[in-house]
Write a protein that holds these residues in place. Sequence first.
Motif, short mmCIF file in Angstrom:
data_model
loop_
_atom_site.label_atom_id
_atom_site.label_comp_id
_atom_site.label_asym_id
_atom_site.label_seq_id
_atom_site.Cartn_x
_atom_site.Cartn_y
_atom_site.Cartn_z
N LEU A 84 -3.38 9.62 7.89
CA LEU A 84 -2.92 9.16 6.59
C LEU A 84 -4.05 8.45 5.85
CD1 LEU A 84 0.44 7.55 7.77
CD2 LEU A 84 0.20 9.76 6.62
N THR A 85 -3.94 8.42 4.53
CA THR A 85 -4.80 7.60 3.70
C THR A 85 -3.96 6.46 3.14
OG1 THR A 85 -6.23 9.44 3.06
CG2 THR A 85 -6.23 7.52 1.62
N ALA A 86 -4.40 5.24 3.33
CA ALA A 86 -3.73 4.07 2.77
C ALA A 86 -4.45 3.68 1.49
CB ALA A 86 -3.74 2.91 3.76
N SER A 87 -3.73 3.63 0.39
CA SER A 87 -4.33 3.22 -0.88
C SER A 87 -3.71 1.91 -1.33
CB SER A 87 -4.10 4.28 -1.95
OG SER A 87 -4.68 3.86 -3.18
N PHE A 88 -4.58 0.95 -1.65
CA PHE A 88 -4.16 -0.34 -2.17
C PHE A 88 -4.40 -0.44 -3.67
CE2 PHE A 88 -5.48 -0.62 2.22
CZ PHE A 88 -4.42 -1.27 2.83
N TRP A 124 0.84 -1.19 0.00
CA TRP A 124 0.00 0.00 0.00
C TRP A 124 0.87 1.24 0.00
CZ3 TRP A 124 1.35 -2.56 4.38
CH2 TRP A 124 1.72 -1.82 5.51
N THR A 125 0.25 2.36 -0.36
CA THR A 125 0.93 3.65 -0.39
C THR A 125 0.20 4.61 0.54
OG1 THR A 125 1.52 3.26 -2.70
CG2 THR A 125 1.75 5.50 -1.89
N VAL A 126 0.95 5.34 1.35
CA VAL A 126 0.34 6.30 2.27
C VAL A 126 0.48 7.72 1.73
CG1 VAL A 126 0.66 4.87 4.31
CG2 VAL A 126 2.44 6.49 3.67
N THR A 127 -0.57 8.48 1.88
CA THR A 127 -0.55 9.88 1.50
C THR A 127 -1.29 10.69 2.56
OG1 THR A 127 -2.57 9.64 0.18
CG2 THR A 127 -0.47 9.46 -0.99
N ASP A 132 -5.85 8.51 -10.35
CA ASP A 132 -6.54 9.43 -9.43
C ASP A 132 -7.93 8.93 -9.08
OD1 ASP A 132 -4.36 11.11 -9.46
OD2 ASP A 132 -5.20 12.50 -10.93
N ALA A 133 -8.61 8.32 -10.05
CA ALA A 133 -9.98 7.86 -9.80
C ALA A 133 -10.03 6.72 -8.80
CB ALA A 133 -10.62 7.41 -11.12
N LEU A 134 -8.93 6.00 -8.64
CA LEU A 134 -8.91 4.82 -7.78
C LEU A 134 -8.27 5.05 -6.42
CD1 LEU A 134 -7.79 2.23 -10.48
CD2 LEU A 134 -10.12 2.64 -9.67
N HIS A 135 -7.61 6.19 -6.26
CA HIS A 135 -6.78 6.40 -5.07
C HIS A 135 -7.54 6.19 -3.77
CE1 HIS A 135 -4.49 8.63 -2.01
NE2 HIS A 135 -3.43 8.28 -2.72
N ASN A 136 -8.74 6.70 -3.67
CA ASN A 136 -9.52 6.58 -2.44
C ASN A 136 -10.60 5.51 -2.53
OD1 ASN A 136 -8.18 8.66 -1.01
ND2 ASN A 136 -9.35 10.20 -2.11
N ARG A 137 -10.53 4.67 -3.56
CA ARG A 137 -11.53 3.61 -3.72
C ARG A 137 -11.02 2.27 -3.21
NH1 ARG A 137 -16.23 5.45 -4.06
NH2 ARG A 137 -16.97 3.63 -5.19
N TYR A 138 -9.72 2.05 -3.27
CA TYR A 138 -9.14 0.77 -2.85
C TYR A 138 -8.17 1.00 -1.69
CZ TYR A 138 -11.11 -1.32 -7.04
OH TYR A 138 -11.98 -1.78 -7.99
#
Length: 453
Positions: A241-245, A148-151, A447-453
């Motif tokens: 943080l937001t974790a994106s998978f 995952w990536t944190v932002t 960008d469309a998926l960053h906060n969806r997964y």
Amino acid sequence: MDSTERERAGSQARQHAARLTAKDIHGVALTWVDNAGMTRVKAVPTTHLAHAAQWGVGMSPVFDVFLSDDSSVTSTHIGGPVGDLRLIPDLDRLTVLAAQPGWAWAPADRHEQDGTPYAACQRQFARRMTARAAAQDIRLLMGFETEWTVTTRSADGPGPRVPDSAEGPAYGMTRLVGMSGYLRDVLEALAAQDVDVLQIHPEYTTGQFEVSVAPAEPVHAADLTVLVRETVRAVSLHHGLTASFAPVTAAGSVGNGAHLHFSLWRDGKNLCRGGDGPHGMSRTCEAFLAGALDELPALLAIGAPLPASYLRLRPNQWAGPYQCWGVENREAALRFVPGPPLSPDAANAELKCFDAAANPYLLTGAVIAAGLQGLDRGRTLPAPVTGNPADTNATRLPDSLPAALEHFARSSLLRAELGEPLFASLLAVRQGETDLARDRSPQALADALHNRY
């Protein structure tokens, strides 16, 4: 579920509810994963857990044709506003959530109103394939790597950015030091949930991390990857943080994979070593791996399910974009890991071409189906690739979702094993994702998926 089974489930749930209430747990999240790879949820108060275990919780089947943006398509058997299913929690997997105070979690199986199994239930598909392997005296252990990536939100704009403390070299101690408190809390939460973590470390891309957990039987392995992701997500929120998978969070960068490791066992013996097959694997292991390798172009439509998945699946990024295998070859789609000679449990195979937008239940079940077909047909592996596949004549896997979908649509194996309702709904969802992504730039897809997964 007959009356005796209902009463047994209710009695078990009442005992669990009493234990949870004593721990100040007031809600239970019941999850399943849809064909778009989204973890969906219905939650019940702890006081209603027994009713949910006996009679289920209502949920529409239309979510099986939802897309990643919550729009929907339709298919031959599933679609539209009519119908209802029952979510039945698996109480054997009931877990108190360490990073969500007051909550517990259980994965759910989906049933028809009359209690019969729902034909398109992905979790029950994984269970069927596991039983099919067991009927051939094969026990599978599986485990997903979770990347995952944190932002965080930028102070000078709306877009997400990687926090300074998560920057630094790939696999660098600098990043571990900067995020040590965060990663400690991830480990602490997973340990409190009895998740056996094998390792955790910074990954290649800035702001990217990975955690690996001990292997388990296939359905449990899929449950674990859901639990791990949601635990990481909850801990991340506590740290701002937001974790994106998502498969990619920035176009052109190395993406987030969900590599699937697995080994085959019989009578307590690891069939991935000690045999007369290639590099010490047994002939049973070889045939299973050959079956999975043969079916990989079609399996990509399950394991790399979004147009954005193919932004990740690029050469020279250790994503496994070639339909070949090799010993410890991180560019091959199928990596064989012999393990240290004195560690019999370590030998396993790894499929590297999948990402976390995949439904883990579908993926475990489909890989088993492909492997068993290889076993039934007595398949053998081709010669391993010993260098970079990009420098050889190795076959490239499909480089787009439409290309993978062509292989999936022609797969008689996956159509038969998934069953027509599940197969057709998967096909419709993948076609819908293709249409949704049309004319979008690579970064717009990310960008469309960053906060969806």
